[in-house]
Design a protein around this motif. Structure first.
Motif, PDB file in Angstrom:
ATOM      1  N   LYS A   2       0.824  -1.203   0.000  1.00  0.00           N
ATOM      2  CA  LYS A   2       0.000   0.000   0.000  1.00  0.00           C
ATOM      3  C   LYS A   2       0.861   1.257   0.000  1.00  0.00           C
ATOM      4  N   LYS A   3       0.318   2.318  -0.586  1.00  0.00           N
ATOM      5  CA  LYS A   3       1.045   3.582  -0.626  1.00  0.00           C
ATOM      6  C   LYS A   3       0.860   4.342   0.684  1.00  0.00           C
ATOM      7  N   ASP A 119       3.248  -4.356   7.069  1.00  0.00           N
ATOM      8  CA  ASP A 119       2.523  -4.091   8.309  1.00  0.00           C
ATOM      9  C   ASP A 119       2.801  -2.675   8.825  1.00  0.00           C
ATOM     10  N   LEU A 120       4.013  -2.197   8.637  1.00  0.00           N
ATOM     11  CA  LEU A 120       4.324  -0.826   9.033  1.00  0.00           C
ATOM     12  C   LEU A 120       3.454   0.162   8.262  1.00  0.00           C
ATOM     13  N   ILE A 121       3.303  -0.071   6.983  1.00  0.00           N
ATOM     14  CA  ILE A 121       2.455   0.796   6.163  1.00  0.00           C
ATOM     15  C   ILE A 121       1.005   0.700   6.613  1.00  0.00           C
ATOM     16  N   LYS A 122       0.550  -0.523   6.871  1.00  0.00           N
ATOM     17  CA  LYS A 122      -0.826  -0.743   7.294  1.00  0.00           C
ATOM     18  C   LYS A 122      -1.135   0.009   8.600  1.00  0.00           C
ATOM     19  N   GLU A 124       0.528   2.636   9.866  1.00  0.00           N
ATOM     20  CA  GLU A 124       0.574   4.085   9.657  1.00  0.00           C
ATOM     21  C   GLU A 124      -0.681   4.576   8.935  1.00  0.00           C
ATOM     22  N   ASN A 125      -1.118   3.847   7.924  1.00  0.00           N
ATOM     23  CA  ASN A 125      -2.313   4.249   7.187  1.00  0.00           C
ATOM     24  C   ASN A 125      -3.555   4.262   8.071  1.00  0.00           C
ATOM     25  N   LYS A 126      -3.645   3.293   8.990  1.00  0.00           N
ATOM     26  CA  LYS A 126      -4.782   3.261   9.920  1.00  0.00           C
ATOM     27  C   LYS A 126      -4.747   4.463  10.844  1.00  0.00           C
ATOM     28  N   PHE A 127      -3.576   4.794  11.337  1.00  0.00           N
ATOM     29  CA  PHE A 127      -3.412   5.951  12.226  1.00  0.00           C
ATOM     30  C   PHE A 127      -3.857   7.232  11.512  1.00  0.00           C
ATOM     31  N   ILE A 128      -3.459   7.372  10.264  1.00  0.00           N
ATOM     32  CA  ILE A 128      -3.828   8.549   9.476  1.00  0.00           C
ATOM     33  C   ILE A 128      -5.333   8.569   9.201  1.00  0.00           C
ATOM     34  N   ALA A 129      -5.897   7.401   8.907  1.00  0.00           N
ATOM     35  CA  ALA A 129      -7.340   7.310   8.643  1.00  0.00           C
ATOM     36  C   ALA A 129      -8.170   7.721   9.860  1.00  0.00           C
ATOM     37  N   LEU A 130      -7.582   7.575  11.037  1.00  0.00           N
ATOM     38  CA  LEU A 130      -8.255   7.965  12.286  1.00  0.00           C
ATOM     39  C   LEU A 130      -7.883   9.395  12.687  1.00  0.00           C
ATOM     40  N   ASN A 131      -7.423  10.177  11.702  1.00  0.00           N
ATOM     41  CA  ASN A 131      -7.074  11.590  11.910  1.00  0.00           C
ATOM     42  C   ASN A 131      -6.002  11.790  12.973  1.00  0.00           C
ATOM     43  N   CYS A 132      -5.130  10.777  13.126  1.00  0.00           N
ATOM     44  CA  CYS A 132      -4.010  10.857  14.085  1.00  0.00           C
ATOM     45  C   CYS A 132      -4.494  11.132  15.502  1.00  0.00           C
ATOM     46  N   LYS A 134      -6.048   8.420  17.509  1.00  0.00           N
ATOM     47  CA  LYS A 134      -6.153   7.187  18.290  1.00  0.00           C
ATOM     48  C   LYS A 134      -4.799   6.507  18.421  1.00  0.00           C
ATOM     49  N   VAL A 135      -4.699   5.585  19.374  1.00  0.00           N
ATOM     50  CA  VAL A 135      -3.508   4.762  19.533  1.00  0.00           C
ATOM     51  C   VAL A 135      -3.708   3.495  18.702  1.00  0.00           C
ATOM     52  N   VAL A 136      -2.784   3.234  17.795  1.00  0.00           N
ATOM     53  CA  VAL A 136      -2.918   2.088  16.904  1.00  0.00           C
ATOM     54  C   VAL A 136      -1.902   1.009  17.286  1.00  0.00           C
ATOM     55  N   LEU A 137      -2.413  -0.198  17.486  1.00  0.00           N
ATOM     56  CA  LEU A 137      -1.581  -1.337  17.873  1.00  0.00           C
ATOM     57  C   LEU A 137      -1.808  -2.502  16.916  1.00  0.00           C
ATOM     58  N   PRO A 138      -0.754  -3.242  16.594  1.00  0.00           N
ATOM     59  CA  PRO A 138      -0.931  -4.439  15.764  1.00  0.00           C
ATOM     60  C   PRO A 138      -1.439  -5.600  16.610  1.00  0.00           C
TER      61      PRO A 138
END
Length: 204
Positions: A2-3, A119-122, A124-132, A134-138
């Protein structure tokens, strides 16, 4: 793969300061794994995805050796002289060195050579999608792993971490969002046995 969204500035803090007490007499980050040193595996994975200017490495034990093995003048490396006091001091030091435009931090243990770039991209993209916000954990199966990505609202808390308390201890449960990721996000090299297991798992 993913980009990425390059309009958002998220610093990646790589934790490489510890003395590897559980590992034994050697610093695990300068052990060889699949032809290169352990610290170089996570370095190379990060550089597949992120620009060197996005990385901040906190080193303490064997500072000069680790710095030389990272071998990249464009990556900012900070010496945590208080590393013996625990992981909290490394996280705090890293956050103290953030630029003012940083909107989040991804905190990455250096002893996780099986983390995938995808997974790093995934994450980061989730964090951005949540408008930075929320705390994102794998998450792999039912296990929560690393790295953890935290919003700017946590920076003050992270700056005040001390001793052997990591970021996870300060996260509010209702702030957490998990992302399904691969096994590498829950597998770290704590012992020589774990390194042997990793060698058996990975074929190159």
């Amino acid at each position: 793969m993913k980009k990425r969204n390059h309009n958002i500035t998220i610093k990646k803090i790589l934790l490489a300061a510890g003395s590897s007490r559980r590992y034994g007499d050697k610093n695990k980050l300068i052990e060889k794994f699949k032809g290169k040193y352990l610290i170089q595996h996570i370095r190379d994975t990060l550089l597949k995805v992120f620009h060197s200017s996005e990385l901040l490495v906190i080193v303490g034990h064997d500072y000069e050796t680790i710095k030389n093995l990272i071998n990249n003048k464009d990556i900012k490396i900070i010496n945590n002289k208080n590393y013996k006091n625990g992981i909290g001091t490394s996280i705090s030091l890293g956050v103290q060195h953030l630029e003012t435009n940083i909107q989040g931090v991804m905190i990455i243990p250096a002893d996780m050579p099986l983390i995938l770039a995808e997974d790093l991209i995934k994450l980061e993209n989730k964090f951005i999608a949540l408008n930075c916000q929320k705390v994102v954990l794998p998450k792999y199966k039912d296990v929560i792993g690393n790295p953890v990505t935290l919003p700017k609202s946590y920076f003050s808390t992270l700056r005040n971490l001390k001793e052997d308390f990591g970021a996870r201890s300060e996260i509010k449960e209702n702030d957490i969002v998990t992302v399904n990721c691969d096994f590498g996000t829950v597998f770290d090299i704590d012992t020589s046995g774990a390194l042997s297991k990793a060698n058996l798992m990975v074929k190159i």
